[in-house]
Design an enzyme around this catalytic site. Structure first.
Site, PDB file in Angstrom:
ATOM      1  N   SER A  13       0.866  -1.179   0.000  1.00 15.19           N
ATOM      2  CA  SER A  13       0.000   0.000   0.000  1.00 15.19           C
ATOM      3  C   SER A  13       0.903   1.229   0.000  1.00 15.19           C
ATOM      4  O   SER A  13       1.793   1.333  -0.840  1.00 15.19           O
ATOM      5  CB  SER A  13      -0.937  -0.068   1.213  1.00 15.19           C
ATOM      6  OG  SER A  13      -1.827   0.992   1.201  1.00 15.19           O
ATOM      7  N   HIS A  40      -2.275  -0.858  -3.658  1.00 19.02           N
ATOM      8  CA  HIS A  40      -3.445   0.010  -3.444  1.00 19.02           C
ATOM      9  C   HIS A  40      -3.269   1.279  -4.265  1.00 19.02           C
ATOM     10  O   HIS A  40      -2.184   1.865  -4.289  1.00 19.02           O
ATOM     11  CB  HIS A  40      -3.578   0.375  -1.965  1.00 19.02           C
ATOM     12  CG  HIS A  40      -4.035  -0.770  -1.124  1.00 19.02           C
ATOM     13  ND1 HIS A  40      -4.000  -0.740   0.234  1.00 19.02           N
ATOM     14  CD2 HIS A  40      -4.547  -1.972  -1.462  1.00 19.02           C
ATOM     15  CE1 HIS A  40      -4.464  -1.879   0.714  1.00 19.02           C
ATOM     16  NE2 HIS A  40      -4.795  -2.649  -0.297  1.00 19.02           N
ATOM     17  N   ASP A 133      -4.916  -4.578   5.303  1.00 23.94           N
ATOM     18  CA  ASP A 133      -5.134  -5.445   4.150  1.00 23.94           C
ATOM     19  C   ASP A 133      -3.878  -6.295   3.963  1.00 23.94           C
ATOM     20  O   ASP A 133      -2.767  -5.816   4.170  1.00 23.94           O
ATOM     21  CB  ASP A 133      -5.416  -4.591   2.901  1.00 23.94           C
ATOM     22  CG  ASP A 133      -5.966  -5.418   1.749  1.00 23.94           C
ATOM     23  OD1 ASP A 133      -6.523  -6.509   2.016  1.00 23.94           O
ATOM     24  OD2 ASP A 133      -5.846  -4.978   0.600  1.00 23.94           O
TER      25      ASP A 133
END
Lengths: 194, 281
Positions: A13, A40, A133
């Site tokens: 991310s 992401h 995540d």
């Protein structure tokens, strides 16, 4: 018996752009297994990471297309605003279902289907990031018998994601970005020697 | 867990096959040609949410309890959508499709897999701003009657309006987005005038056939859930429904390239997957 790896999955991310570059730029053009990656990214982004990494790498980097067959020597990045799933026949699927961990693409979704498809043949890697995540995903890889690697949170640009992954899965290795790159290179060389 | 992973894996795939076959024969919805990873994920999620120990246990409820099936149907149909989703798609329609539609005396549009209707109303707004709404008939279809009811009502949570307003502007909206809805309590109610020429109807792309001749077909992010054979079948259905010179708009990650009908189309916008059916030589 030497494990037979079939795919590498990587999730990142915040801070992922640089982290991916560190790893992917050192891989050879014929890297022995496919790499599937989730970064992401904002939904209406142009997926700049693909152009950026292609400019810095020997290996091919592309945006994942639906029904695409996974091949060695290629890194498949998830498309903005789509989840990426791996099918049992080693093809890719996309989905627009609701966000998971506030993310679409979600690392968990991709890792869980990778674990389901490749079992102990998958290598799961979690890099820098600011949310949770990937935590359920790396656990799924571990439970399926795959190999788990997490970036050392002390060197990660954003440590929350690797920290969470470490706490939840007790990964096989905690490496620096260079360590991850070396590990993959060694696997590639060992594979080529047979 | 006493059983080994591959054993469990085989059992699960048998259970999924039985369940999908059961759903088809009991209710007529055919998920047998959907992408397996997606279906499996949705089914396992549903099983866990309801604390069933296996898909076989869930199957009993699916087959015997229509309400439970309806809730599963909602999970299996992806209804995630927004107004002016992918604004660039609407910009391209405005620039490259609308000028040609303007030359037609009457326009028929099919929005297939319309879910809760946000994208149908978006297209209606576009037609209105371009001055051709009054001579357009829009057929908006979905296989899920419950979600069609939401589309018919056109009442959406007000907290999404901010995002939709940004999308509307990026999509080349000519006026103010507030012209098209009425805010009431926590809802945004779509302007009644936009509904005038829209017919919402149940239609299943997998099991139903052609129902009218269309000038434009929009079907976005539906084909990605289908396997290649089913994709090809649905594209054939679109091909049979489109007039020569008609337009087909798919999702950004969808394509007709691998279907049997690719040669009959030209790209209007390659990136945004807008195609034009060739006029017969």
């Amino acid at each position: 018996m030497k494990p037979q790896y079939k795919a590498v999955v990587i999730g990142a991310s915040a801070g992922g752009l640089y982290a991916f570059k560190q790893i992917i730029s050192v891989l050879p053009v014929d890297f022995f297994i496919p790499i599937i990656a989730v970064q992401h990214i904002s939904p209406d982004s142009e997926n700049y990471i693909i152009t950026f990494l292609n400019n810095h790498s020997a290996i091919t980097i592309k945006e994942a297309d639906e029904k695409e067959k996974l091949k060695p020597g290629c890194v498949y990045f998830s498309a903005p605003n789509y989840h990426l799933l791996i099918e049992k026949d080693a093809t890719l699927s996309l989905s627009t279902e609701q966000k998971v961990n506030y993310s679409r693409p979600s690392i968990d979704v991709m890792f869980e289907t990778a674990a389901d498809t490749f079992g102990k043949g998958v290598i799961g890697i979690i890099l820098t990031g600011a949310n949770q995540d990937g935590t359920a995903g790396i656990r799924a890889v571990k439970e399926a018998g795959g190999l788990t690697i997490v970036q050392d949170p002390t060197e990660a640009e954003t440590p929350a994601m690797p920290k969470s992954a470490i706490e939840a899965s007790a990964p096989d290795h905690i490496f620096s970005l260079d360590g991850i790159a070396d590990f993959l290179l060694n696997l590639h060389q060992a594979h080529n020697k047979g | 867990m006493p059983e080994n992973t591959s054993h469990n894996d085989l059992t699960t795939s048998i259970e999924i096959e039985f369940l999908l076959e059961g759903i088809f024969r009991r209710y007529g919805y055919d998920f047998r040609s959907y992408s397996p990873a997606h279906i499996k994920r949705r089914l396992i999620n549903k099983m866990k949410q309801n604390k069933f120990r296996s898909l076989s246990e869930m199957q009993h409820h699916v087959l015997h309890d229509k309400n439970f099936f309806n809730s599963l149907l909602k999970d299996l149909s992806i209804n995630v959508t927004e107004m002016f989703r992918d604004p660039a798609f609407y910009v391209a329609l405005r620039k490259e499709v609308i000028p040609i539609l303007k030359t037609y005396p009457f326009i028929k549009v099919w929005h297939a897999g319309c879910a809760s209707g946000e994208e149908v109303y978006s297209f209606a707004i576009l037609l209105k701003e371009e001055g051709i709404y009054d001579r357009t008939q829009i057929y908006a279809t979905d296989f899920n009657n419950n979600i069609l009811e939401v589309a018919r009502k056109g009442i959406y949570p007000v907290d999404r309006i901010k995002e939709y307003t940004v999308n509307y502007q990026k999509a080349g909206g000519k006026y103010s987005f507030t012209d098209y809805y009425l805010a009431k309590y926590n809802s945004a109610i779509i302007d009644q005038a936009l509904k005038k020429n829209i017919v919402f109807a149940e239609h299943n792309l997998v099991t139903d056939t052609v129902f009218a001749e269309m000038h434009v077909i929009i079907c976005r992010n539906v084909l990605i859930y289908f396997n290649r054979d089913l994709q090809n079948k649905v594209i054939r259905l679109f091909n049979e429904s489109l007039v020569h010179g008609g337009f087909l708009g798919l999702g950004t990650k969808e394509t007709i390239q691998f279907s049997n009908y690719n040669a009959q189309y030209t790209d209007v916008n390659k990136e945004l997957k807008i195609y034009k059916k060739k006029v017969n030589e």
